[in-house]
Design an enzyme around this catalytic site. Structure first.
Site, short mmCIF file in Angstrom:
data_model
loop_
_atom_site.label_atom_id
_atom_site.label_comp_id
_atom_site.label_asym_id
_atom_site.label_seq_id
_atom_site.Cartn_x
_atom_site.Cartn_y
_atom_site.Cartn_z
CG HIS A 65 -1.80 1.05 1.36
ND1 HIS A 65 -2.41 1.58 0.26
CD2 HIS A 65 -2.72 1.68 2.19
CE1 HIS A 65 -3.32 2.78 0.48
NE2 HIS A 65 -3.47 2.51 1.72
CB CYS A 66 3.90 2.15 1.23
SG CYS A 66 3.03 2.05 2.93
CB ILE A 67 7.12 1.21 -2.40
CG1 ILE A 67 7.54 0.95 -0.82
CG2 ILE A 67 8.27 1.82 -3.09
CD1 ILE A 67 8.23 1.96 -0.08
#
Ligand SMILES: NC(=O)c1ccc[n+]([C@@H]2O[C@H](COP(=O)([O-])OP(=O)(O)OC[C@H]3O[C@@H](n4cnc5c(N)ncnc54)[C@H](O)[C@@H]3O)[C@@H](O)[C@H]2O)c1
Length: 432
Positions: free
Chosen positions: A270-272
């Site tokens: 869900h981030c990078i």
């Protein structure tokens, strides 16, 4: 504000966490461990029920840890926002995805903030933890909350504190990852810092919410760009016939000025893959055209196609076409040791292979089933001899639980995108 700081220091403040996911649940647990009474608020009834029953749904959190705090009356969960009226602090930990156009989707944040506004009262502290573009707290959260008639910095405290948790990381957790905090005023920073100081080893105050928001985006852009760079180096090494893994291992021996990043089938989680585009969007809104973020995104998003090319070439050497070949995928979670398939490049690789007519199957001890458009599969147990009966095995996530010797020795063909078969050699092994 001073009264709230005192209440926090006595651990008598009551805390609410909005969004009990990978970020919110470990944070709520840490607050409860410090002695605060914590109420988690989530729209997902299954999560609420699990917490209240003392069950965890996150790999890094055990049932026993939840049950201990629930049993002690320090942790409870609800879907009711009215509980905000009774708490002193509110941490917002809801998702911040991208739209299909790669524009920020703040729907969840806005919806959570609108709920808080209904119950906001003087003396409360509100902290946004969801990753977002610089300016969100001041430009989106603050006006929405102040429309209730109270003023941030005077009547209530408002801050941004980026969450840096790394699911599956055995060494670093909510407690020992330093917490960056920036308030809309210095007083707000002090209250938010006081809260985290009760349960986080090191708090790092910064001068504004914008700086705190940008810190997180720098960190994740740094990862995305470096992964993009090493993925491009892998493509280059492939064209030159050089083993990129050996190159990285040797480069890593330099004691300064080099940090190892590894190529792979693409970015996940869900981030990078998402956060850098929040920054990119905001930069473009201000007339600045970011180049590294877009380029890294381009290279990283192209990796699944490269993996499929490797599989196609490998099968071709065995006089087989992708269509009709049995291709077994090892690992579909976005990284080793986690039960999360969000944005996992494995799904893209599988969809591309399915589109070419491969007969797909997979094993992942963390992901019992995939229910996606184009792919509806259950994870298969790796019984003796199973891998010998497929045409190609593709290692997409290097979970520790796999028996790599059995893979290297038992599969007729392996495409290894993670160097999981380091140390094994054989005609049947193809590395990224
Ligand atoms: N997962 C990570 O590794 C990680 C690390 C650092 C930062 N973050 C950031 O933290 C934020 C949360 O990520 P996550 O991985 O915990 O997400 P998640 O999907 O695991 O959890 C979010 C939770 O919020 C709930 N929710 C959604 N809207 C809500 C609402 N209006 N009210 C109440 N609950 C609501 C969802 O049901 C879900 O349980 C994101 O901004 C993410 O970028 C995530």
């Amino acid at each position: 504000m001073q009264a709230l700081i005192e209440k926090i220091r006595r651990r008598e403040a009551r805390c609410a966490i909005i969004g009990l996911g990978y970020v919110g649940l470990p944070l709520g647990l840490e607050f409860a461990r410090a002695g605060f009474r914590v109420t988690g608020i989530d729209l997902d009834a299954r999560k609420v029920d699990a917490i209240n029953a003392g069950r965890s749904y996150i790999v890094d959190v055990s049932d026993a840890e939840i049950a201990e705090q629930v049993g002690a009356g320090r942790l409870t969960a609800t879907a009711e926002f009215a509980t905000i009226a009774d708490v002193d602090t509110v941490n917002i930990c809801v998702p911040t995805p991208l739209r299909k156009t790669k524009d920020p989707d703040l729907t969840y944040v806005v919806s959570a903030v609108n709920e808080i506004r209904k119950y906001l009262r003087p003396g409360q502290l509100v902290i946004l933890e969801s990753t977002t573009y610089p300016g969100t707290t001041e430009e989106v959260v603050r006006p929405a909350l102040e429309s209730a008639g109270l003023q941030a910095g005077r009547d209530f405290a408002l801050a941004f504190s980026p969450e840096r948790i790394d699911p599956g990381n055995a060494s670093f957790n909510t407690r020992n990852i330093p917490k960056v905090v920036g308030g809309v005023t210095a007083g707000c920073t002090d209250v938010a810092a006081a809260l985290y100081a009760q349960c986080v080893e090191r708090v790092v105050p910064v001068s504004s919410t914008q700086v705190a928001e940008m810190v997180k985006l720098l960190e994740n852009t740094f990862r995305s760009v470096n992964i993009g760079l090493v993925n491009e180096i892998a493509l280059m090494a492939n064209a030159l016939g050089i083993d990129v893994w050996e190159v990285i291992e040797a480069a890593k021996t330099k004691p300064f000025g080099f940090m190892a990043f590894y190529p792979g089938p693409g970015l996940g989680g869900h981030c990078i893959p998402i956060d850098p585009f929040y920054l990119s969007w905001k930069a473009k809104m201000n007339g600045f055209e970011p180049r590294f973020i877009e380029l890294a995104g381009h290279i990283n998003e192209g990796m699944p196609r490269f993996v499929v090319e490797k599989v196609t070439d490998a099968l071709n050497r065995h006089r087989k076409s992708v269509r009709g070949s049995r291709v077994h995928v090892l690992g579909v979670a976005y990284k080793a040791g986690v039960n999360d398939v969000r944005e996992s490049p494995a799904l893209n690789v599988m969809k591309l292979l399915a589109g070419k007519g491969a007969i797909l199957s997979y094993s992942d001890p963390y992901i019992p089933a995939i229910r996606e458009e184009q792919i509806e599969l259950d994870s298969l147990p790796l019984k003796n001899g199973f891998l010998g009966n497929v045409d190609c095995v593709v290692i997409l996530t290097d979970h520790r639980e796999f028996d790599y010797r059995a893979v290297a020795e038992g599969a007729p063909l392996v495409v290894d995108t993670r160097n999981a078969l380091q140390g094994y050699t054989g005609e049947n092994i193809v590395r990224l």
